[in-house]
Motif scaffolding. Structure first.
Motif, PDB file in Angstrom:
ATOM      1  N   ARG A 152       3.950   6.478  -8.264  1.00  0.00           N
ATOM      2  CA  ARG A 152       3.509   7.345  -7.161  1.00  0.00           C
ATOM      3  C   ARG A 152       2.685   6.566  -6.131  1.00  0.00           C
ATOM      4  NH1 ARG A 152       6.301  11.383  -6.499  1.00  0.00           N
ATOM      5  NH2 ARG A 152       6.781  12.684  -8.281  1.00  0.00           N
ATOM      6  N   ARG A 153       1.825   5.686  -6.644  1.00  0.00           N
ATOM      7  CA  ARG A 153       0.949   4.939  -5.740  1.00  0.00           C
ATOM      8  C   ARG A 153       1.723   3.920  -4.907  1.00  0.00           C
ATOM      9  NH1 ARG A 153      -4.154   6.261  -6.974  1.00  0.00           N
ATOM     10  NH2 ARG A 153      -4.031   7.763  -8.671  1.00  0.00           N
ATOM     11  N   GLU A 155       4.857   4.061  -4.201  1.00  0.00           N
ATOM     12  CA  GLU A 155       5.688   4.834  -3.278  1.00  0.00           C
ATOM     13  C   GLU A 155       4.867   5.288  -2.069  1.00  0.00           C
ATOM     14  OE1 GLU A 155       8.679   8.582  -3.889  1.00  0.00           O
ATOM     15  OE2 GLU A 155       6.615   8.948  -4.475  1.00  0.00           O
ATOM     16  N   ALA A 156       3.664   5.786  -2.332  1.00  0.00           N
ATOM     17  CA  ALA A 156       2.811   6.287  -1.253  1.00  0.00           C
ATOM     18  C   ALA A 156       2.460   5.182  -0.266  1.00  0.00           C
ATOM     19  CB  ALA A 156       1.538   6.901  -1.849  1.00  0.00           C
ATOM     20  N   VAL A 157       2.111   4.012  -0.781  1.00  0.00           N
ATOM     21  CA  VAL A 157       1.721   2.904   0.100  1.00  0.00           C
ATOM     22  C   VAL A 157       2.933   2.415   0.902  1.00  0.00           C
ATOM     23  CG1 VAL A 157       0.876   0.534   0.164  1.00  0.00           C
ATOM     24  CG2 VAL A 157      -0.241   2.207  -1.295  1.00  0.00           C
ATOM     25  N   ASP A 160       3.632   5.380   3.687  1.00  0.00           N
ATOM     26  CA  ASP A 160       2.696   5.575   4.782  1.00  0.00           C
ATOM     27  C   ASP A 160       1.365   4.905   4.434  1.00  0.00           C
ATOM     28  OD1 ASP A 160       1.087   6.423   6.825  1.00  0.00           O
ATOM     29  OD2 ASP A 160       1.730   8.510   6.749  1.00  0.00           O
ATOM     30  N   GLU A 162      -1.025   3.806   6.314  1.00  0.00           N
ATOM     31  CA  GLU A 162      -2.209   4.285   7.017  1.00  0.00           C
ATOM     32  C   GLU A 162      -2.792   5.519   6.337  1.00  0.00           C
ATOM     33  OE1 GLU A 162      -2.889   4.520  11.610  1.00  0.00           O
ATOM     34  OE2 GLU A 162      -2.010   6.394  10.955  1.00  0.00           O
ATOM     35  N   PHE A 163      -1.919   6.463   5.993  1.00  0.00           N
ATOM     36  CA  PHE A 163      -2.405   7.673   5.334  1.00  0.00           C
ATOM     37  C   PHE A 163      -3.020   7.332   3.979  1.00  0.00           C
ATOM     38  CE2 PHE A 163      -2.024  11.438   2.667  1.00  0.00           C
ATOM     39  CZ  PHE A 163      -2.574  12.407   3.494  1.00  0.00           C
ATOM     40  N   ALA A 164      -2.360   6.424   3.254  1.00  0.00           N
ATOM     41  CA  ALA A 164      -2.888   6.018   1.939  1.00  0.00           C
ATOM     42  C   ALA A 164      -4.295   5.439   2.093  1.00  0.00           C
ATOM     43  CB  ALA A 164      -1.947   4.997   1.295  1.00  0.00           C
ATOM     44  N   THR A 165      -4.508   4.672   3.155  1.00  0.00           N
ATOM     45  CA  THR A 165      -5.836   4.109   3.411  1.00  0.00           C
ATOM     46  C   THR A 165      -6.846   5.214   3.685  1.00  0.00           C
ATOM     47  OG1 THR A 165      -4.762   2.220   4.454  1.00  0.00           O
ATOM     48  CG2 THR A 165      -7.110   2.479   4.860  1.00  0.00           C
ATOM     49  N   VAL A 166      -6.429   6.166   4.515  1.00  0.00           N
ATOM     50  CA  VAL A 166      -7.335   7.220   4.961  1.00  0.00           C
ATOM     51  C   VAL A 166      -7.800   8.112   3.807  1.00  0.00           C
ATOM     52  CG1 VAL A 166      -7.247   9.407   6.202  1.00  0.00           C
ATOM     53  CG2 VAL A 166      -6.649   7.295   7.363  1.00  0.00           C
ATOM     54  N   ILE A 167      -6.927   8.314   2.811  1.00  0.00           N
ATOM     55  CA  ILE A 167      -7.369   9.175   1.702  1.00  0.00           C
ATOM     56  C   ILE A 167      -8.072   8.361   0.623  1.00  0.00           C
ATOM     57  CG2 ILE A 167      -5.620  10.956   2.117  1.00  0.00           C
ATOM     58  CD1 ILE A 167      -4.025   9.840  -0.217  1.00  0.00           C
ATOM     59  N   GLY A 168      -8.337   7.100   0.907  1.00  0.00           N
ATOM     60  CA  GLY A 168      -9.168   6.316  -0.006  1.00  0.00           C
ATOM     61  C   GLY A 168      -8.416   5.646  -1.140  1.00  0.00           C
ATOM     62  N   MET A 169      -7.090   5.443  -0.988  1.00  0.00           N
ATOM     63  CA  MET A 169      -6.360   4.696  -2.022  1.00  0.00           C
ATOM     64  C   MET A 169      -6.627   3.204  -1.865  1.00  0.00           C
ATOM     65  SD  MET A 169      -2.676   6.634  -2.071  1.00  0.00           S
ATOM     66  CE  MET A 169      -1.966   5.425  -3.185  1.00  0.00           C
TER      67      MET A 169
ATOM     68  N   ARG B  74     -14.228   9.470   3.095  1.00  0.00           N
ATOM     69  CA  ARG B  74     -12.799   9.551   2.774  1.00  0.00           C
ATOM     70  C   ARG B  74     -12.589  10.425   1.555  1.00  0.00           C
ATOM     71  NH1 ARG B  74     -10.543   3.486   4.110  1.00  0.00           N
ATOM     72  NH2 ARG B  74     -10.361   3.903   6.338  1.00  0.00           N
ATOM     73  N   MET B 100       1.789  13.052  -2.297  1.00  0.00           N
ATOM     74  CA  MET B 100       1.021  11.856  -1.969  1.00  0.00           C
ATOM     75  C   MET B 100      -0.419  12.204  -1.605  1.00  0.00           C
ATOM     76  SD  MET B 100       1.883   9.279   1.144  1.00  0.00           S
ATOM     77  CE  MET B 100       0.733   7.996   1.618  1.00  0.00           C
ATOM     78  N   LEU B 103      -3.234  11.795  -4.187  1.00  0.00           N
ATOM     79  CA  LEU B 103      -3.506  10.505  -4.828  1.00  0.00           C
ATOM     80  C   LEU B 103      -4.824   9.887  -4.380  1.00  0.00           C
ATOM     81  CD1 LEU B 103       0.045   8.885  -4.572  1.00  0.00           C
ATOM     82  CD2 LEU B 103      -1.048   9.822  -6.603  1.00  0.00           C
ATOM     83  N   ARG B 105      -8.984   9.604  -3.129  1.00  0.00           N
ATOM     84  CA  ARG B 105     -10.272   9.785  -3.775  1.00  0.00           C
ATOM     85  C   ARG B 105     -10.618  11.273  -3.766  1.00  0.00           C
ATOM     86  NH1 ARG B 105     -14.821   7.239  -0.547  1.00  0.00           N
ATOM     87  NH2 ARG B 105     -13.517   5.392  -0.555  1.00  0.00           N
TER      88      ARG B 105
END
Lengths: 286, 251
Positions: A152-153, A155-157, A160, A162-169, B74, B100, B103, B105
């Protein structure tokens, strides 16, 4: 004739090596295609050749040298990409050429007879030792385990960043991990098709799979299947030519050409089918 | 209202090389605000969102989100990127794309994540297309998918970049109606170059063209618009309560 081929232990080993390599190239190749990191992957393959030279000079298995150089370059390129944000293209070109130069220089310095350079450049699947099979099997397990665990991770990166960065991944770490997986796969494929042809097996089976699937997991499975089929058929084909006409058809290039033909057919078929079935496009128009 | 403001910018400046994008911007959002930020293209709207999200660092000035730095905040901020810039050929189904959002924080885990995805799907009226690849969606459906993805983590602040082309209202409610409903629960900021559309739905409007003009109201003065767009625009300050601009901007 097929049965005869299968009775030779070296042919059995080649087939097993090919099938094991197809698994890695299906899984990792899918990420390479959807993330558009083919040129980085090519850079890693050529950088790994530097490690082959080091292996010859220092007297250890060149594949281990390739593994070390490949992983180090993956980390180097990955960190530089995150820091620089731009100019990755030039960096990849440098890693690409410098890796080859290092390999050639170290091999020239190495004592003893000139090693089988062609085998590293264009593959030498017909003479793989058993310990290499064990090595590929272990790498397949490692790649499979990591990708299933982090699917999942990753795939997410890939989808997108940028979005993955924004949600703190942890995007940086995941990107580096993906490049490391590419490096592992590249090293496996060097034995099968060689440094120069690695890119073809990393991209074409996944690109063919993309024609017929629309999610990552099935794409990986189909890509691995396509890769396995092409490697198997290519292997038998070059065997048959060799025994019928005593023509020495190198297996690696034969596999690549076969995969390219399959790609062309698949692309044409996909195009025809979607042209004749406008229903699939209907949704795009509203 | 208790607690710190949702977003607070103090004298924030940012430039791309020598090209200023934002100049000493002061901006404060309170919980429950529903703000539309308008301004011409390249007026710094996306830059402002990226600063609030911590994707960019200001050259000077300070930014706080929920009283924290943008990086610390975030997980509490939902983000809906410009859908037009999206790679629609990426092999991913609507449901996976939305999942997604969990996933990050502080996102929901396990069964709670599955439930949050289902809730977001039905709220954005996407349940029927959940198994479609994202390239097979209409513009509005893709827009709603990106909103659903942002909502899965249960953000307290939602930032949307240019949700304009999502006006296909054939079935169900428009994206703007969904946003109006959301704005009753959380703070919503949307950015657009389309004054006409934005002004009918949001609570307050800010104008941004490198300089920020914001008075915590929905009234757009001719001076604000002129400053933002660099040209006079006809305004109607009375009439329909949700109408800020004349026929001009409404077609």
């Amino acid at each position: 004739m097929i049965a005869e081929a299968l009775s030779y232990p070296f042919f059995q080993r080649a087939l097993i090596a090919g099938l094991l390599a197809a698994v890695a190239c299906g899984i990792v190749g899918t990420f390479v295609v959807v993330r558009g990191i083919a040129s980085i992957s090519g850079g890693l393959a050529h950088a790994a050749f530097g490690g082959v030279g080091l292996g010859y000079l220092a007297g250890f298995d060149p594949i281990l040298g390739a593994l070390g150089f490949g992983l180090a370059s993956a980390v180097g390129v990955g960190v530089a990409e995150q820091r620089l944000k731009q100019g990755i293209d030039t960096l990849v070109a440098m890693v690409w050429a410098v890796g080859m130069a290092v390999g050639i220089v170290l091999i020239a310095l190495a004592p003893g007879p000139e090693p089988d350079l062609m085998g590293y450049l264009f593959g030498n699947i017909l003479f793989v030792p058993v310990r290499f099979l064990i090595l590929i099997a272990c790498m397949d397990l490692l790649i499979g385990f990591l990708v299933i665990f982090l699917f999942r991770r990753l795939e997410a990166v890939a989808f997108d960043e940028e979005f993955a960065t924004v949600i703190g991944m942890r995007v940086g770490t995941l990107s580096l991990l993906l490049l490391a997986l590419v490096a592992l796969t590249v090293v496996i494929l060097i034995r099968v098709v060689g440094v120069i042809l690695v890119l073809a097996l990393l991209t074409m089976p996944a690109a063919i799979a993309r024609h017929w699937t629309d999610a990552l997991a099935p794409m990986m499975v189909v890509a691995a299947g396509v890769g396995a089929a092409c490697i198997t058929v290519g292997l038998f084909f070059s065997w048959m030519l060799a025994s019928m006409f005593s023509a020495d058809l190198p297996t690696g290039p034969a596999v690549i050409l076969l995969t390219a033909i399959v790609y062309a057919i698949s692309a044409a078929l996909r195009h025809l089918l979607s042209a004749r079935r406008p229903a699939t496009r209907e949704a795009l128009q509203d | 209202m208790t607690g710190p403001p949702v977003v607070s910018l103090e004298r924030v400046s940012f430039a791309y090389g020598h090209t200023p994008a934002l100049h000493e911007v002061d901006f404060e959002l309170q919980a429950g605000d529903f703000v539309g930020i308008i301004g011409p293209n390249a007026g710094g709207k996306t830059t402002l969102l990226k600063l609030i999200l911590g994707l960019l660092k200001p050259d000077s000035g300070s930014i706080q989100v929920f009283g924290m730095t943008p990086l610390e905040a975030r997980g509490r901020v939902g983000y809906v990127p410009q859908y037009a810039r999206f790679d629609r050929s990426f092999p991913i189904k609507v449901r996976s794309a939305i999942a997604m959002g969990a996933l990050g924080r502080g996102g929901p885990k396990g069964a709670a994540a599955v439930e949050a995805v289902e809730r977001a799907l039905s709220r954005m009226e996407l349940t029927d297309v959940a198994e479609r690849q994202i390239g097979a969606l209409s513009g509005g459906q893709l827009q709603r998918t990106l909103i659903a993805r942002a909502l899965v983590a249960g953000p307290s602040l939602l930032l949307l970049d240019e949700p304009t082309a999502s006006l296909d209202t054939r079935i169900g409610r428009s994206v703007y109606e969904l946003l109006e409903e959301l704005a009753e629960e959380i703070t919503v900021v949307l950015v657009s170059h389309d004054i006409g559309v934005i002004s009918r739905h949001v609570q307050t409007i800010a104008c941004l063209n490198v300089d920020m003009h914001y008075h915590h109201s929905k009234e757009l003065t001719p001076e604000m618009v002129e400053a933002a767009y660099g040209c006079p625009v006809d305004l109607v300050a009375h009439g329909h309560p949700h109408r800020v601009l004349g026929e001009h901007g409404q077609q």
